[in-house]
Structures are given as C-alpha cells and as structure tokens.
Design a protein around this motif. Sequence first.
Motif, PDB file in Angstrom:
ATOM      1  N   LEU A  76       0.856  -1.120   0.018  1.00 23.06           N
ATOM      2  CA  LEU A  76      -0.076  -0.007  -0.041  1.00 23.06           C
ATOM      3  C   LEU A  76       0.951   1.418   0.073  1.00 23.06           C
ATOM      4  O   LEU A  76       1.154   1.998   0.999  1.00 23.06           O
ATOM      5  CB  LEU A  76      -0.949  -0.174   1.330  1.00 23.06           C
ATOM      6  N   SER A  77       1.574   1.416  -1.036  1.00 19.46           N
ATOM      7  CA  SER A  77       2.472   2.477  -1.240  1.00 19.46           C
ATOM      8  C   SER A  77       1.558   3.781  -2.325  1.00 19.46           C
ATOM      9  O   SER A  77       0.830   3.231  -3.119  1.00 19.46           O
ATOM     10  CB  SER A  77       3.732   2.256  -2.021  1.00 19.46           C
ATOM     11  N   SER A  78       1.535   5.023  -2.041  1.00 20.54           N
ATOM     12  CA  SER A  78       0.958   5.850  -2.692  1.00 20.54           C
ATOM     13  C   SER A  78       1.347   5.952  -4.099  1.00 20.54           C
ATOM     14  O   SER A  78       0.544   6.498  -5.005  1.00 20.54           O
ATOM     15  CB  SER A  78       1.071   7.330  -2.004  1.00 20.54           C
ATOM     16  N   ASN A 102      -2.432   6.470   4.825  1.00 25.12           N
ATOM     17  CA  ASN A 102      -3.129   6.345   3.680  1.00 25.12           C
ATOM     18  C   ASN A 102      -3.613   4.902   3.270  1.00 25.12           C
ATOM     19  O   ASN A 102      -4.405   4.796   2.311  1.00 25.12           O
ATOM     20  CB  ASN A 102      -1.944   6.540   2.612  1.00 25.12           C
ATOM     21  N   TYR A 103      -3.655   4.203   4.313  1.00 29.03           N
ATOM     22  CA  TYR A 103      -4.258   2.764   4.189  1.00 29.03           C
ATOM     23  C   TYR A 103      -5.677   2.827   3.659  1.00 29.03           C
ATOM     24  O   TYR A 103      -5.870   2.022   2.692  1.00 29.03           O
ATOM     25  CB  TYR A 103      -3.860   2.069   5.503  1.00 29.03           C
ATOM     26  N   ARG A 159      -8.978   1.534  -3.217  1.00 29.18           N
ATOM     27  CA  ARG A 159      -8.533   1.573  -4.818  1.00 29.18           C
ATOM     28  C   ARG A 159      -8.047  -0.052  -5.107  1.00 29.18           C
ATOM     29  O   ARG A 159      -8.257  -0.461  -5.923  1.00 29.18           O
ATOM     30  CB  ARG A 159      -7.183   2.386  -4.969  1.00 29.18           C
ATOM     31  N   HIS A 183      -7.630   4.658   2.009  1.00 35.29           N
ATOM     32  CA  HIS A 183      -7.736   5.353   0.468  1.00 35.29           C
ATOM     33  C   HIS A 183      -7.191   4.314  -0.436  1.00 35.29           C
ATOM     34  O   HIS A 183      -7.519   3.840  -1.501  1.00 35.29           O
ATOM     35  CB  HIS A 183      -7.272   6.581   0.463  1.00 35.29           C
ATOM     36  N   LEU A 184      -5.827   3.751  -0.062  1.00 32.32           N
ATOM     37  CA  LEU A 184      -5.224   2.938  -1.060  1.00 32.32           C
ATOM     38  C   LEU A 184      -5.907   1.583  -0.932  1.00 32.32           C
ATOM     39  O   LEU A 184      -6.172   0.972  -2.173  1.00 32.32           O
ATOM     40  CB  LEU A 184      -3.957   2.922  -0.491  1.00 32.32           C
ATOM     41  N   GLU A 213       5.515   1.686   5.211  1.00 33.28           N
ATOM     42  CA  GLU A 213       4.474   2.533   4.540  1.00 33.28           C
ATOM     43  C   GLU A 213       3.854   3.560   5.449  1.00 33.28           C
ATOM     44  O   GLU A 213       4.105   3.354   6.706  1.00 33.28           O
ATOM     45  CB  GLU A 213       3.467   1.599   4.073  1.00 33.28           C
TER      46      GLU A 213
END
Length: 372
Positions: A24-26, A58-59, A65, A61-62, A54
């Motif tokens: 889970l990297s942006s 941001n988890y 996706r 949101h990612l 990481e």
Amino acid sequence: MTCILNLKYHESTVIHMFGISIYLSSDNDFEKTIQQASDKGFSLIFSSLHIPEENPANYRHLLTRLGAAANTHNMQLILDISAKSLAHIGLTIDTADQLTALGVTGLRVDYGLTTVEIAKLAKKIKVYLNASTIDSAFLETLIQAGVDISQVEAFHNYYPKPHTGLDIPFFKQTNAFLHQHGLKIAAFVPGDGEKRQPLFEGLPTLEKHRYSHPFSAALELETLGVDNIYIGDPALQSQTTEQFAAFAKDNTLLLDCQLAPNLDPRIQKHLLKPDNNRMDPARDLIRLEKSRPALAKIDISPTLSNTRPIGSILIDNNLFGRYQGEITIALCDLPIESKINNIGRITPDSIAILPFIKPGQTFQLRPNNESK
C-alpha cells in the motif's frame, strides 16, 4: 555420473493458483499491475496493513483502490492484518469483516489475536493462519468454537532478512500435518524484478529460494505440498511472467535456450514448437516425443560439436540409424558421443526447471540470446 533427480509432485492438487503481492504505497499503480497480472493468469493478491515502511494514514484510501481493482478483475484479495493495524483504518477485530465491502476476500491473521477472536472472525470471512504456528490443539479449539475448517487456510510467512527463511525438512513436515487436517497451504517465492524494501534481498518462504529463479522455485514449492503460490516481491521480469502464464494456462513449461548458429532451419522450426517428454522418461535425458517422427527424413551428418554437458540440446545424427532425428536434453554431464550432435543449450535458469518435467509434460523452448 550425477544426474538431475525428477521430483515427485504433490498428488492432491494441481497448482495453477498464482498470486502477486501489492503493497500500500501511494505511488503504486494498482490498477495497471492487477490488470496485467490477471491477463497473465494470476488470480490471487496478497497485501498487508502492517508494513513499517508505509504510511498507515494512507491505508484506507489505498486499500479502497486496491480492492476495487481486484474486484474488477475477479481476483481474490488476501489482507495481512493485526489488531493494531486494523485501528489505522478505523476497524477492530469485531468489525474486520467490513473489509469485504472494500473487495477483501480473506484475512491473514497472526500474533496478537486470541483463539476466540480468530474463531469469531472465521465465521464472517475466510481466514488465513500462520502455517508455522498451527497445531492440533489450536485447530481443535477452532472446531469446538464452531468454525468451518473449509473457511480456514494456512499461509506461510515470507522472510526479508537473509538466512531466516524456512528449511525444507520443517516445511515438508508442517505441510504434511496441515494437509492431514484438510487445510490448503500458501507460500511465497521471490520476484526477479523490483525487490521489496528495506533490505531488497527477496521475499521467499524457503531460505533455499532467496536468490533462486521465481518460476523454478514455484515448481519446487508444488512438489513440497503448496497449493497457492505468491510472488513476495513487487515485480517479475516479463520473461518470467510469461513462464507463469504458460503454466497457469495449460501446464506448459517454457525453457530458455541458446541454439547453435547455422542450425538447419527445419530442425530449428521443430525445436521451437511445443513438445512432450516421453511417458516412459529416461534417467539421463528429456526425450522430445515428437522429434523423431518429424525429423526422420532429414539426413543429419555428424559434427565435431558432440560434447554433452548438463542442459545440452542434442540431436541424434545418421550414425545412430533409426534414432536419427531424435532431440534430447541432457539431465546431467554425459560423455562425448559421435552419434549425437550438440545443437544448443538450456540457460542456467531453465536448467533449474528440468527436474520438474514430468512424464508426458508439455514444454516449449524459446530462444534467449542473453547469457545468464
């Protein structure tokens, strides 16, 4: 004379279930990566909510996706969780099944969860347990808690730090125990493209595989009782991806080779078509089943290229009488033979695949002019 040993395959399953790992990297292009993997026959995705490198902010949101892309391509998404990591996305063990709304199909759980919590979770979503820590007492507790074991699978770790991966005897013993209790098993092989931070030393389950070619490592895991195999690192080279794709599609093994210059075009054309190892496999050679009938009418003169080291691609010349035209691949170093011409060689990475060519196995040579 020492030859490659043909390894016994795990009988209870044919593994065509391959998975990728996405972290889970942006800056990760999930959608493109998943589409390409799906097109090549990969059907599983592993990801994690507790990677120290990481940013957990941001988890959610990612993960949204990632789950959407997995769902679009009908790929299973298994998420590695802990109670602490769930808190990063506003969930608890009691509400973890809400992840299914994001496209997650299973949860891998490890340290920090009680047996009661795991049992409760397994009634709501498929659960993957650390394969190395399951014992009979633990399984009995789950069953007594009303867990359907068909909703539970075993998932080995990967090991980023060199020399910390599992040894084969422990691995085999563990897998035999897990299969005796009806559990499917997953494990990792390293990638050969982009390596995972922070050590960049590969992400295998078995230490033996840390610097191995991913495809031959995957074939060995199958012989050791693994049902589903994931690439631990983020990427594979395109040539390696094609090997996984061919095997997932119709059980074909792709072998890279370098062919001799000025090889008769008729022989080269046949060499690059799919063929089969004979159903009565030789100890020292892979014998291409279709070669002699196809090439019998070609007069093949002896040459001075008649050495036979392991991985040599060989053809019987006219001194061999009715065997003329038979193509073989040497499974070990063999003595020079004037009745046989050396017409090429299998690359070192593909030599590692030779032990997994079973009787009747379909395989195909593909030219690779780069020396590995």
